[in-house]
Every structure is written in C-alpha cells, then in structure tokens.
Design a protein around this motif. Sequence first.
Motif, PDB file in Angstrom:
ATOM      1  N   ASP A  74      34.639  69.218  14.305  1.00 36.63           N
ATOM      2  CA  ASP A  74      33.342  69.100  13.634  1.00 36.63           C
ATOM      3  C   ASP A  74      32.263  68.434  14.484  1.00 36.63           C
ATOM      4  OD1 ASP A  74      34.246  70.371  11.396  1.00 36.63           O
ATOM      5  OD2 ASP A  74      34.679  68.532  10.274  1.00 36.63           O
ATOM      6  N   SER A  75      32.641  67.766  15.566  1.00 37.41           N
ATOM      7  CA  SER A  75      31.639  67.120  16.404  1.00 37.41           C
ATOM      8  C   SER A  75      30.883  68.136  17.259  1.00 37.41           C
ATOM      9  CB  SER A  75      32.289  66.062  17.300  1.00 37.41           C
ATOM     10  OG  SER A  75      33.116  66.684  18.273  1.00 37.41           O
ATOM     11  N   GLN A  76      31.438  69.341  17.390  1.00 34.45           N
ATOM     12  CA  GLN A  76      30.766  70.395  18.151  1.00 34.45           C
ATOM     13  C   GLN A  76      29.915  71.224  17.195  1.00 34.45           C
ATOM     14  OE1 GLN A  76      34.102  72.431  19.952  1.00 34.45           O
ATOM     15  NE2 GLN A  76      33.821  71.287  21.858  1.00 34.45           N
ATOM     16  N   THR A  77      28.594  71.164  17.416  1.00 30.67           N
ATOM     17  CA  THR A  77      27.680  71.912  16.554  1.00 30.67           C
ATOM     18  C   THR A  77      26.740  72.747  17.406  1.00 30.67           C
ATOM     19  OG1 THR A  77      26.099  70.082  16.526  1.00 30.67           O
ATOM     20  CG2 THR A  77      27.729  70.154  14.737  1.00 30.67           C
ATOM     21  N   TRP A  78      26.069  73.673  16.725  1.00 30.74           N
ATOM     22  CA  TRP A  78      25.100  74.552  17.383  1.00 30.74           C
ATOM     23  C   TRP A  78      23.990  74.848  16.404  1.00 30.74           C
ATOM     24  CZ3 TRP A  78      24.990  80.383  17.389  1.00 30.74           C
ATOM     25  CH2 TRP A  78      24.073  80.888  18.316  1.00 30.74           C
ATOM     26  N   THR A  79      22.750  74.844  16.897  1.00 34.16           N
ATOM     27  CA  THR A  79      21.587  75.071  16.041  1.00 34.16           C
ATOM     28  C   THR A  79      21.321  76.546  15.791  1.00 34.16           C
ATOM     29  OG1 THR A  79      20.055  75.130  17.902  1.00 34.16           O
ATOM     30  CG2 THR A  79      20.467  72.973  16.867  1.00 34.16           C
ATOM     31  N   GLY A  80      21.913  77.397  16.598  1.00 33.38           N
ATOM     32  CA  GLY A  80      21.612  78.819  16.490  1.00 33.38           C
ATOM     33  C   GLY A  80      20.544  79.227  17.488  1.00 33.38           C
ATOM     34  N   ARG A  81      20.040  78.265  18.235  1.00 33.59           N
ATOM     35  CA  ARG A  81      19.033  78.545  19.263  1.00 33.59           C
ATOM     36  C   ARG A  81      19.687  78.520  20.637  1.00 33.59           C
ATOM     37  NH1 ARG A  81      14.096  74.488  17.627  1.00 33.59           N
ATOM     38  NH2 ARG A  81      13.631  75.412  15.611  1.00 33.59           N
ATOM     39  N   GLY A  82      19.170  79.332  21.509  1.00 27.74           N
ATOM     40  CA  GLY A  82      19.674  79.333  22.874  1.00 27.74           C
ATOM     41  C   GLY A  82      21.001  80.049  23.004  1.00 27.74           C
ATOM     42  N   ARG A  83      21.613  79.827  24.136  1.00 29.06           N
ATOM     43  CA  ARG A  83      22.874  80.490  24.453  1.00 29.06           C
ATOM     44  C   ARG A  83      23.991  80.001  23.532  1.00 29.06           C
ATOM     45  NH1 ARG A  83      25.279  80.628  30.553  1.00 29.06           N
ATOM     46  NH2 ARG A  83      26.863  82.178  30.136  1.00 29.06           N
ATOM     47  N   ARG A  84      24.839  80.925  23.151  1.00 32.66           N
ATOM     48  CA  ARG A  84      25.960  80.576  22.258  1.00 32.66           C
ATOM     49  C   ARG A  84      26.981  79.732  23.006  1.00 32.66           C
ATOM     50  NH1 ARG A  84      27.191  86.451  19.563  1.00 32.66           N
ATOM     51  NH2 ARG A  84      25.494  86.424  18.051  1.00 32.66           N
ATOM     52  N   PRO A  85      27.466  78.668  22.368  1.00 34.08           N
ATOM     53  CA  PRO A  85      28.522  77.863  23.000  1.00 34.08           C
ATOM     54  C   PRO A  85      29.812  78.662  23.138  1.00 34.08           C
ATOM     55  CG  PRO A  85      27.558  76.713  21.116  1.00 34.08           C
ATOM     56  CD  PRO A  85      27.024  78.104  21.108  1.00 34.08           C
ATOM     57  N   ARG A  86      30.677  78.210  24.021  1.00 32.89           N
ATOM     58  CA  ARG A  86      31.949  78.915  24.250  1.00 32.89           C
ATOM     59  C   ARG A  86      32.792  78.971  22.986  1.00 32.89           C
ATOM     60  NH1 ARG A  86      32.992  76.095  29.953  1.00 32.89           N
ATOM     61  NH2 ARG A  86      31.617  77.422  31.165  1.00 32.89           N
ATOM     62  N   TRP A  87      32.789  77.897  22.210  1.00 35.70           N
ATOM     63  CA  TRP A  87      33.619  77.888  21.000  1.00 35.70           C
ATOM     64  C   TRP A  87      33.128  78.918  19.989  1.00 35.70           C
ATOM     65  CZ3 TRP A  87      31.071  76.558  16.549  1.00 35.70           C
ATOM     66  CH2 TRP A  87      29.934  75.750  16.658  1.00 35.70           C
ATOM     67  N   ILE A  88      31.815  79.190  19.959  1.00 37.45           N
ATOM     68  CA  ILE A  88      31.289  80.251  19.075  1.00 37.45           C
ATOM     69  C   ILE A  88      31.773  81.606  19.591  1.00 37.45           C
ATOM     70  CG2 ILE A  88      29.173  81.528  18.478  1.00 37.45           C
ATOM     71  CD1 ILE A  88      29.110  79.243  16.746  1.00 37.45           C
ATOM     72  N   GLU A  89      31.638  81.817  20.894  1.00 32.41           N
ATOM     73  CA  GLU A  89      32.069  83.085  21.484  1.00 32.41           C
ATOM     74  C   GLU A  89      33.561  83.319  21.243  1.00 32.41           C
ATOM     75  OE1 GLU A  89      30.246  85.443  22.652  1.00 32.41           O
ATOM     76  OE2 GLU A  89      28.341  84.399  22.885  1.00 32.41           O
ATOM     77  N   ALA A  90      34.358  82.252  21.392  1.00 34.79           N
ATOM     78  CA  ALA A  90      35.805  82.382  21.182  1.00 34.79           C
ATOM     79  C   ALA A  90      36.112  82.727  19.723  1.00 34.79           C
ATOM     80  CB  ALA A  90      36.509  81.092  21.586  1.00 34.79           C
ATOM     81  N   ALA A  91      35.430  82.072  18.797  1.00 31.72           N
ATOM     82  CA  ALA A  91      35.665  82.338  17.373  1.00 31.72           C
ATOM     83  C   ALA A  91      35.247  83.762  17.019  1.00 31.72           C
ATOM     84  CB  ALA A  91      34.905  81.329  16.517  1.00 31.72           C
ATOM     85  N   LEU A  92      34.142  84.225  17.563  1.00 31.86           N
ATOM     86  CA  LEU A  92      33.697  85.602  17.295  1.00 31.86           C
ATOM     87  C   LEU A  92      34.693  86.608  17.872  1.00 31.86           C
ATOM     88  CD1 LEU A  92      29.845  85.251  17.941  1.00 31.86           C
ATOM     89  CD2 LEU A  92      30.989  85.471  15.736  1.00 31.86           C
ATOM     90  N   ALA A  93      35.256  86.286  19.041  1.00 29.41           N
ATOM     91  CA  ALA A  93      36.242  87.174  19.665  1.00 29.41           C
ATOM     92  C   ALA A  93      37.525  87.237  18.829  1.00 29.41           C
ATOM     93  CB  ALA A  93      36.561  86.688  21.086  1.00 29.41           C
ATOM     94  N   GLU A  94      37.804  86.158  18.094  1.00 32.20           N
ATOM     95  CA  GLU A  94      38.996  86.127  17.225  1.00 32.20           C
ATOM     96  C   GLU A  94      38.755  86.850  15.909  1.00 32.20           C
ATOM     97  OE1 GLU A  94      39.921  82.009  16.634  1.00 32.20           O
ATOM     98  OE2 GLU A  94      40.495  81.706  18.716  1.00 32.20           O
ATOM     99  N   GLY A  95      37.532  87.347  15.711  1.00 38.29           N
ATOM    100  CA  GLY A  95      37.229  88.093  14.500  1.00 38.29           C
ATOM    101  C   GLY A  95      36.499  87.315  13.428  1.00 38.29           C
ATOM    102  N   LYS A  96      36.181  86.043  13.705  1.00 39.47           N
ATOM    103  CA  LYS A  96      35.417  85.257  12.730  1.00 39.47           C
ATOM    104  C   LYS A  96      33.947  85.662  12.803  1.00 39.47           C
ATOM    105  CE  LYS A  96      38.429  81.259  12.728  1.00 39.47           C
ATOM    106  NZ  LYS A  96      38.548  79.827  12.920  1.00 39.47           N
ATOM    107  N   SER A  97      33.205  85.317  11.773  1.00 43.81           N
ATOM    108  CA  SER A  97      31.774  85.601  11.778  1.00 43.81           C
ATOM    109  C   SER A  97      31.003  84.278  11.845  1.00 43.81           C
ATOM    110  CB  SER A  97      31.371  86.372  10.514  1.00 43.81           C
ATOM    111  OG  SER A  97      31.502  85.531   9.391  1.00 43.81           O
TER     112      SER A  97
END
Length: 103
Positions: A74-97
């Motif tokens: 939970d300490s890793q957050t993202w505002t939705g602005r700028g480049r996507r963090p690696r953890w977002i990319e990894a979660a999307l690759a796993e099929g999450k939205s």
Amino acid sequence: MNNLESLSLKELKQLQKDVDAAITEFKDRERKKALAEVEAFAKERGLSPSDLSELTSKRTRKAAVPKYANPADDSQTWTGRGRRPRWIEAALAEGKSLEDMTI
C-alpha cells in the motif's frame, strides 16, 4: 575605426573586453529606461509596484492525489499522471485492471 589586423593579440583581447563592457552598459541603460517607462505608465493609471508584481507571480499547483495503490504494498501509489510504475505494468500484464487498483 582601428585596423584590426594591425592590433596585437593583447590589444584585440582588450578591445573585446571593452566592447563586452560597452554592450553590458548599453543593455543596463536600456533596461532602466524601459523600467522607468513602465513605472510611469503604471503611475498614470494608478497602479502600484505591488500591482505590477502580480504579472510575474507564478501560480502554484497542488500535489496530485494518488488514485491507485499497489495491492501487494500500500505504500506504493500512483496518481495516474506520467509514466506507469512497474508494479502497475506488472499487474496489468497479470490481467488485472486499473479499477482493481483504485484507492
């Protein structure tokens, strides 16, 4: 005007310094003249120096609020602005939205 070819290197460097100083002095005089004109213009219209400072004030922008959090950390957050963090990319690759990670 002096014939530049007849001058020594030392004389040319001194001439260069003199020209640079003259250019700086000229720019300073022109700047002061322009500022005096602006000041007179403002005074004619009843404006104070603080009114003029509003022209150069910068707007501040609030920090963006995080919209997404890493489900695993939970300490890793993202505002939705700028480049996507690696953890977002990894979660999307796993099929999450992105909706799955919304705070």
